[in-house]
Design a protein around this motif. Structure first.
Motif, PDB file in Angstrom:
ATOM      1  N   LEU A   5       0.823  -1.206   0.000  1.00 34.89           N
ATOM      2  CA  LEU A   5       0.000   0.000   0.000  1.00 34.89           C
ATOM      3  C   LEU A   5       0.864   1.267   0.000  1.00 34.89           C
ATOM      4  N   ILE A   6       1.991   1.210   0.701  1.00 35.65           N
ATOM      5  CA  ILE A   6       2.896   2.360   0.744  1.00 35.65           C
ATOM      6  C   ILE A   6       3.416   2.677  -0.647  1.00 35.65           C
ATOM      7  N   TYR A   7       3.895   1.635  -1.355  1.00 37.73           N
ATOM      8  CA  TYR A   7       4.405   1.846  -2.709  1.00 37.73           C
ATOM      9  C   TYR A   7       3.279   2.265  -3.656  1.00 37.73           C
ATOM     10  N   SER A   8       2.095   1.720  -3.443  1.00 38.41           N
ATOM     11  CA  SER A   8       0.953   2.099  -4.278  1.00 38.41           C
ATOM     12  C   SER A   8       0.576   3.564  -4.055  1.00 38.41           C
ATOM     13  N   PHE A   9       0.744   4.036  -2.815  1.00 42.08           N
ATOM     14  CA  PHE A   9       0.425   5.423  -2.508  1.00 42.08           C
ATOM     15  C   PHE A   9       1.378   6.373  -3.228  1.00 42.08           C
ATOM     16  N   VAL A  10       2.643   5.955  -3.381  1.00 40.04           N
ATOM     17  CA  VAL A  10       3.602   6.756  -4.140  1.00 40.04           C
ATOM     18  C   VAL A  10       3.147   6.872  -5.594  1.00 40.04           C
ATOM     19  N   THR A  11       2.783   5.732  -6.188  1.00 36.90           N
ATOM     20  CA  THR A  11       2.297   5.744  -7.565  1.00 36.90           C
ATOM     21  C   THR A  11       1.031   6.576  -7.691  1.00 36.90           C
ATOM     22  N   GLY A  12       0.135   6.426  -6.718  1.00 35.66           N
ATOM     23  CA  GLY A  12      -1.106   7.203  -6.737  1.00 35.66           C
ATOM     24  C   GLY A  12      -0.859   8.698  -6.676  1.00 35.66           C
ATOM     25  N   THR A  13       0.164   9.112  -5.922  1.00 38.72           N
ATOM     26  CA  THR A  13       0.471  10.538  -5.835  1.00 38.72           C
ATOM     27  C   THR A  13       1.051  11.055  -7.148  1.00 38.72           C
ATOM     28  N   GLN A  14       1.827  10.229  -7.848  1.00 33.58           N
ATOM     29  CA  GLN A  14       2.304  10.604  -9.179  1.00 33.58           C
ATOM     30  C   GLN A  14       1.120  10.824 -10.117  1.00 33.58           C
ATOM     31  N   VAL A  15       0.148   9.928 -10.039  1.00 30.69           N
ATOM     32  CA  VAL A  15      -1.064  10.058 -10.847  1.00 30.69           C
ATOM     33  C   VAL A  15      -1.806  11.348 -10.481  1.00 30.69           C
ATOM     34  N   LEU A  16      -1.858  11.658  -9.184  1.00 28.97           N
ATOM     35  CA  LEU A  16      -2.519  12.879  -8.724  1.00 28.97           C
ATOM     36  C   LEU A  16      -1.902  14.115  -9.366  1.00 28.97           C
ATOM     37  N   LEU A  17      -0.573  14.204  -9.359  1.00 25.59           N
ATOM     38  CA  LEU A  17       0.101  15.386  -9.902  1.00 25.59           C
ATOM     39  C   LEU A  17      -0.165  15.532 -11.396  1.00 25.59           C
ATOM     40  N   ALA A  42      10.451  13.489 -20.903  1.00 29.26           N
ATOM     41  CA  ALA A  42      11.478  14.233 -21.631  1.00 29.26           C
ATOM     42  C   ALA A  42      12.258  15.157 -20.702  1.00 29.26           C
ATOM     43  N   VAL A  43      11.556  15.813 -19.775  1.00 30.60           N
ATOM     44  CA  VAL A  43      12.238  16.683 -18.804  1.00 30.60           C
ATOM     45  C   VAL A  43      13.139  15.854 -17.893  1.00 30.60           C
ATOM     46  N   ALA A  44      12.660  14.678 -17.479  1.00 33.07           N
ATOM     47  CA  ALA A  44      13.471  13.797 -16.632  1.00 33.07           C
ATOM     48  C   ALA A  44      14.740  13.355 -17.367  1.00 33.07           C
ATOM     49  N   TYR A  45      14.627  13.071 -18.649  1.00 32.32           N
ATOM     50  CA  TYR A  45      15.803  12.672 -19.429  1.00 32.32           C
ATOM     51  C   TYR A  45      16.767  13.844 -19.629  1.00 32.32           C
ATOM     52  N   SER A  46      16.244  15.054 -19.721  1.00 32.46           N
ATOM     53  CA  SER A  46      17.137  16.215 -19.818  1.00 32.46           C
ATOM     54  C   SER A  46      17.924  16.377 -18.525  1.00 32.46           C
ATOM     55  N   PHE A  47      17.286  16.080 -17.399  1.00 36.77           N
ATOM     56  CA  PHE A  47      17.996  16.100 -16.114  1.00 36.77           C
ATOM     57  C   PHE A  47      19.043  14.988 -16.078  1.00 36.77           C
ATOM     58  N   ILE A 132      10.026   3.203   2.866  1.00 35.28           N
ATOM     59  CA  ILE A 132       9.560   3.967   1.721  1.00 35.28           C
ATOM     60  C   ILE A 132      10.779   4.674   1.125  1.00 35.28           C
ATOM     61  N   PRO A 133      10.984   4.596  -0.192  1.00 33.69           N
ATOM     62  CA  PRO A 133      12.114   5.305  -0.800  1.00 33.69           C
ATOM     63  C   PRO A 133      12.007   6.797  -0.534  1.00 33.69           C
ATOM     64  N   THR A 134      13.150   7.414  -0.252  1.00 36.59           N
ATOM     65  CA  THR A 134      13.141   8.853   0.033  1.00 36.59           C
ATOM     66  C   THR A 134      12.530   9.667  -1.099  1.00 36.59           C
ATOM     67  N   PRO A 135      12.864   9.371  -2.385  1.00 34.18           N
ATOM     68  CA  PRO A 135      12.185  10.108  -3.468  1.00 34.18           C
ATOM     69  C   PRO A 135      10.670   9.917  -3.440  1.00 34.18           C
ATOM     70  N   GLY A 136      10.221   8.702  -3.084  1.00 41.43           N
ATOM     71  CA  GLY A 136       8.784   8.454  -2.983  1.00 41.43           C
ATOM     72  C   GLY A 136       8.151   9.286  -1.888  1.00 41.43           C
ATOM     73  N   LEU A 137       8.854   9.437  -0.774  1.00 43.37           N
ATOM     74  CA  LEU A 137       8.359  10.262   0.330  1.00 43.37           C
ATOM     75  C   LEU A 137       8.246  11.722  -0.106  1.00 43.37           C
ATOM     76  N   ILE A 138       9.225  12.183  -0.893  1.00 42.04           N
ATOM     77  CA  ILE A 138       9.183  13.555  -1.407  1.00 42.04           C
ATOM     78  C   ILE A 138       8.000  13.730  -2.353  1.00 42.04           C
ATOM     79  N   ILE A 139       7.756  12.719  -3.193  1.00 45.03           N
ATOM     80  CA  ILE A 139       6.619  12.771  -4.122  1.00 45.03           C
ATOM     81  C   ILE A 139       5.310  12.898  -3.360  1.00 45.03           C
ATOM     82  N   ALA A 202      10.140  10.907 -10.181  1.00 44.79           N
ATOM     83  CA  ALA A 202       9.830   9.524 -10.539  1.00 44.79           C
ATOM     84  C   ALA A 202      11.078   8.805 -11.027  1.00 44.79           C
ATOM     85  N   GLY A 203      11.971   9.544 -11.705  1.00 45.34           N
ATOM     86  CA  GLY A 203      13.229   8.961 -12.164  1.00 45.34           C
ATOM     87  C   GLY A 203      14.142   8.578 -11.018  1.00 45.34           C
TER      88      GLY A 203
END
Length: 237
Positions: A5-17, A42-47, A132-139, A202-203
């Motif tokens: 559920l924790i990992y799903s919540f990260v994905t759900g928040t990406q969908v929200l944004l 594309a922006v993620a790949y530029s980073f 929870i991955p730190t990037p996921g927590l930030i998301i 997400a990257g």
């Protein structure tokens, strides 16, 4: 189960944004913009390009910023002629075509194999036996903050009322002195910046692939439709 559920919540928040970006663009143009997922990638790949070439810190910020701005402007210019004519289906197809072109260009330039923005093991935040991955927590944190801010701006501010006026009747909005074209342009840029930030985060959370934006935008599109295309509260829920 809780870990899933924790990992799903990260994905759900990406969908929200992404759904919030879809809502904002639709609010000023009535266009369901399917290019936003590809823009995020594309922006993620530029980073990734700036990071992998060990460019200075300012370049890590400037290159994705310029990429998001440029892609947002191109997206606007492609859709605007159809928006003005109220040919919203053609605008949707144009945005989808733009997404396909972007994904293809990213695949040609960077290849189709996954790219990681983190060398080694991704940092995690532990609470008890769960992680929870730190990037996921930030998301998640970013999603909560942006969701709350977007809700109050759209529902309780003059800018939100302007969006409603443009969405309700763009011709009447013009008669009231509202520059609809300028408002749409600004929203397109803001939406591109929002999804660009999401793409980078997400990257950090998972490997970058050229097509990762497609699955996210489809889920966000469904959430946007089910939540209610005219109600930001429904989109957030």
């Amino acid at each position: 189960m809780i870990q899933i559920l924790i990992y799903s919540f990260v994905t759900g928040t990406q969908v929200l944004l992404l759904a919030l970006a879809l809502f904002l663009v639709y609010a000023v143009s009535k266009v369901q913009n399917l290019a936003l997922g590809a823009i995020a990638v594309a922006v993620a790949y530029s980073f990734y390009f700036a990071l992998s070439n060990a460019l200075p810190f300012w370049a890590l910020i400037l290159i994705p910023l310029l990429t998001a701005t440029a892609l947002g402007a191109v997206n606007f210019l492609l859709n605007e002629p159809f928006t003005k004519k109220q040919e919203y289906l053609f605008a949707l197809l144009t945005s989808f075509s733009f997404a396909v072109v972007l994904e293809s260009m990213v695949s040609i330039i960077f290849g189709t194999d996954g790219k990681s923005l983190i060398s080694g093991i991704s940092p995690v935040y532990e609470f008890g036996i769960y992680q929870i991955p730190t990037p996921g927590l930030i998301i998640i944190g970013l999603g909560i903050i942006i969701g709350i801010i977007s809700f109050f701006i759209v529902r309780y501010t003059p800018w939100g009322r302007m969006l409603k006026a443009i969405a309700g009747n763009s011709f009447s909005a013009v008669s009231l002195g509202i520059n609809s074209r300028k408002a749409r342009f600004i929203v397109y840029l803001l939406a591109s910046l929002l999804v660009g930030i999401l793409g980078i985060l997400a990257g950090f959370n998972t490997a970058l692939t050229p097509t990762m934006g497609f699955s996210l935008i489809i889920m966000a599109f469904i959430a946007f439709l089910v939540g209610g295309i005219s109600d930001i509260k429904g989109t957030i829920v």
